[in-house]
Design an enzyme around this catalytic site. Structure first.
Site, PDB file in Angstrom:
ATOM      1  N   HIS A 193       2.890  -3.468   6.764  1.00 57.51           N
ATOM      2  CA  HIS A 193       1.882  -2.436   6.494  1.00 57.51           C
ATOM      3  C   HIS A 193       1.946  -1.407   7.622  1.00 57.51           C
ATOM      4  O   HIS A 193       2.589  -1.621   8.638  1.00 57.51           O
ATOM      5  CB  HIS A 193       0.474  -3.039   6.491  1.00 57.51           C
ATOM      6  CG  HIS A 193       0.200  -3.941   5.332  1.00 57.51           C
ATOM      7  ND1 HIS A 193      -0.729  -3.637   4.372  1.00 57.51           N
ATOM      8  CD2 HIS A 193       0.719  -5.132   4.976  1.00 57.51           C
ATOM      9  CE1 HIS A 193      -0.769  -4.606   3.474  1.00 57.51           C
ATOM     10  NE2 HIS A 193       0.096  -5.526   3.815  1.00 57.51           N
ATOM     11  N   GLU A 237       1.786   3.992   2.751  1.00 54.79           N
ATOM     12  CA  GLU A 237       2.268   3.596   4.075  1.00 54.79           C
ATOM     13  C   GLU A 237       3.790   3.736   4.117  1.00 54.79           C
ATOM     14  O   GLU A 237       4.540   2.760   4.222  1.00 54.79           O
ATOM     15  CB  GLU A 237       1.762   2.181   4.379  1.00 54.79           C
ATOM     16  CG  GLU A 237       0.224   2.166   4.399  1.00 54.79           C
ATOM     17  CD  GLU A 237      -0.424   0.789   4.479  1.00 54.79           C
ATOM     18  OE1 GLU A 237       0.283  -0.209   4.680  1.00 54.79           O
ATOM     19  OE2 GLU A 237      -1.661   0.722   4.338  1.00 54.79           O
ATOM     20  N   HIS A 251       0.880  -1.183   0.000  1.00 53.24           N
ATOM     21  CA  HIS A 251       0.000   0.000   0.000  1.00 53.24           C
ATOM     22  C   HIS A 251       0.911   1.224   0.000  1.00 53.24           C
ATOM     23  O   HIS A 251       1.588   1.512   0.994  1.00 53.24           O
ATOM     24  CB  HIS A 251      -0.923  -0.008   1.220  1.00 53.24           C
ATOM     25  CG  HIS A 251      -1.977  -1.053   1.124  1.00 53.24           C
ATOM     26  ND1 HIS A 251      -2.485  -1.721   2.219  1.00 53.24           N
ATOM     27  CD2 HIS A 251      -2.639  -1.550   0.037  1.00 53.24           C
ATOM     28  CE1 HIS A 251      -3.406  -2.585   1.812  1.00 53.24           C
ATOM     29  NE2 HIS A 251      -3.517  -2.500   0.497  1.00 53.24           N
ATOM     30  N   GLU A 308       1.265  -4.409  11.099  1.00 55.74           N
ATOM     31  CA  GLU A 308       0.787  -3.030  10.906  1.00 55.74           C
ATOM     32  C   GLU A 308       1.609  -2.180  11.867  1.00 55.74           C
ATOM     33  O   GLU A 308       1.442  -2.271  13.084  1.00 55.74           O
ATOM     34  CB  GLU A 308      -0.714  -2.908  11.249  1.00 55.74           C
ATOM     35  CG  GLU A 308      -1.645  -3.688  10.334  1.00 55.74           C
ATOM     36  CD  GLU A 308      -1.995  -2.955   9.052  1.00 55.74           C
ATOM     37  OE1 GLU A 308      -1.565  -1.787   8.878  1.00 55.74           O
ATOM     38  OE2 GLU A 308      -2.694  -3.539   8.224  1.00 55.74           O
TER      39      GLU A 308
END
Lengths: 309, 94
Positions: free
Chosen positions: A196, A72, A69, A270
């Protein structure tokens, strides 16, 4: 100048600067680091993987990727710090030395280069790829909904204008297909780790369904041990669990694909923060984030090294 | 370069499944151009959403009309972006 060491790991960089540093690392640590091209993006940018290896052929390997992504940014920045860390720790840190004497590590620092460039030039909040969607004015596919794992199921959008658009078919995105082909051709990848941000989570399969994976107990215990390692440095707390129980049902994700294809140790991180900066984590936090993430990754990598299957 | 002047990021806390469903309805309203950073799933998980400047009032009105609790995580996204740009320029010079 490939002999200089001026790269600032505590700053965000353009794609060209990151790619130049990959060359620099491969040159400076040529005994264990090499650069491979595993494909090219929709807009024909190369997809580079750093291979950390002490030799041997088709050794068991650990896959690590960042930046699928594009917005990020702390993930691409952490990945390049981690690359340097692996290179410098080999021969110094007994744990990494023994790991690399047994296994290879493949690191994809920028999984979605088109999106990353787009975040620098046009829209800082861009998340998807930049492929054209037939019959739509909207561009791009969410590459973490495009894997062949419950493709098109809950938690992915069929609307090309959505930020979680799954794409026309599984692996339609060349960025995803390139990784799939690389891992399948390699055939001996034992762990699949993906970075992420944000929200401080450490997740294992599944996302496309809300049932426990067969290795639930081991993955959960390992995830908790990794989260504990992360917390030990700066007190950053990570929540551990399956994607479905920790966030929400999301189909077509990479670690579901890797797990269903026999890679037991499949985890998604994350990274920092808890929302105050969103995807705009200040550059001053890149190195602390990378440092703590590295401890979590190392915990998992050590377990993978010591638990052949 | 696209700007995000006046875009706010809201954190929405849901108390029950019904409120989650309301947020899922909000998610489906394409004309609001919402960017969900954390999507609605269960009441235990907060939802973070970037709201374009011209839709901030509409979204807040929606939430308030259903009594759904929210707070402002980022007051003006462009301010944070400008800071990031400034940091990058500084680092480049360094």
């Amino acid at each position: 100048d490939r002999s200089s060491n001026s790269f600032n790991f505590g700053a965000y960089h353009t794609l060209d600067e990151i790619y130049a540093e990959l060359d620099h690392l491969a040159s400076q640590y040529s005994n264990i680091v090499s650069k491979l091209q595993i494909g090219e993006s929709y807009e024909k940018r190369p997809l580079y993987v750093l291979k950390f290896s002490t030799g041997g052929s088709n050794r068991p390997a650990i896959w690590l990727d960042a930046g699928i992504h594009s917005r990020e940014w702390v993930t691409q920045a952490s990945a390049i710090w981690i690359a340097k860390k692996i290179a410098t720790d080999y021969g110094q840190d007994p744990s990494i030395t023994s790991l690399l004497n047994k296994m290879d590590i493949f690191l994809l620092t920028v999984s979605n280069p088109d999106g990353y460039v787009f975040t620098h030039t046009t829209n800082r909040m861009w998340r998807k790829t930049r492929s054209k969607n037939k019959g739509s004015v909207c561009f791009g596919v969410d590459p973490n909904r495009n894997w062949d794992a419950g493709f098109g199921g809950p938690g992915a959008s069929k609307n090309p204008c959505s930020d979680s658009y799954h794409g026309p078919s599984a692996n339609s995105e060349v960025e995803v297909r390139s990784v799939v082909n690389f891992i399948k051709n390699h055939g001996n990848v034992r762990a699949f780790l993906t970075l992420h941000s944000y929200s401080q989570l450490l997740m294992y399969p599944y996302g496309y369904k809300c049932t426990e994976p067969a290795d639930y107990a081991e993955l959960d215990a390992l995830g908790r041990a990794a989260a504990s390692s992360i917390r030990s440095l700066y007190g950053t707390t990570f929540t551990v669990g399956s994607i479905c129980t920790t966030i929400y049902q999301a189909s077509g994700g990479s670690i579901d694909w890797s797990y269903d294809n026999g890679i037991k140790y499949s985890f998604a991180f994350e990274l920092r923060d808890t929302g105050n900066y969103g995807f705009l984590l200040p550059a001053s936090q890149i190195i602390p984030t990378a440092e703590e993430t590295w401890l979590g990754l190392k915990k998992i990598m050590e377990h993978v090294r010591d638990s052949p299957y | 370069l696209q700007t995000f002047v006046g875009h706010q990021v809201l954190r929405i806390k849901t108390r029950n499944e019904e409120e989650v469903k309301k947020l899922q309805l909000l998610e489906s309203l394409e004309h609001l151009e919402l960017d969900f950073w954390r999507n609605p799933s269960t009441p235990a998980h907060p939802v973070d959403v970037r709201v374009p400047a011209n839709n901030v009032q509409a979204v807040k009105a929606f939430l308030e009309s259903y009594g759904i609790e929210y707070s402002i995580l980022i007051e003006d996204l462009q301010v944070v972006l400008d800071q990031e740009k400034q940091d990058m320029e500084y680092n480049q010079q360094k």
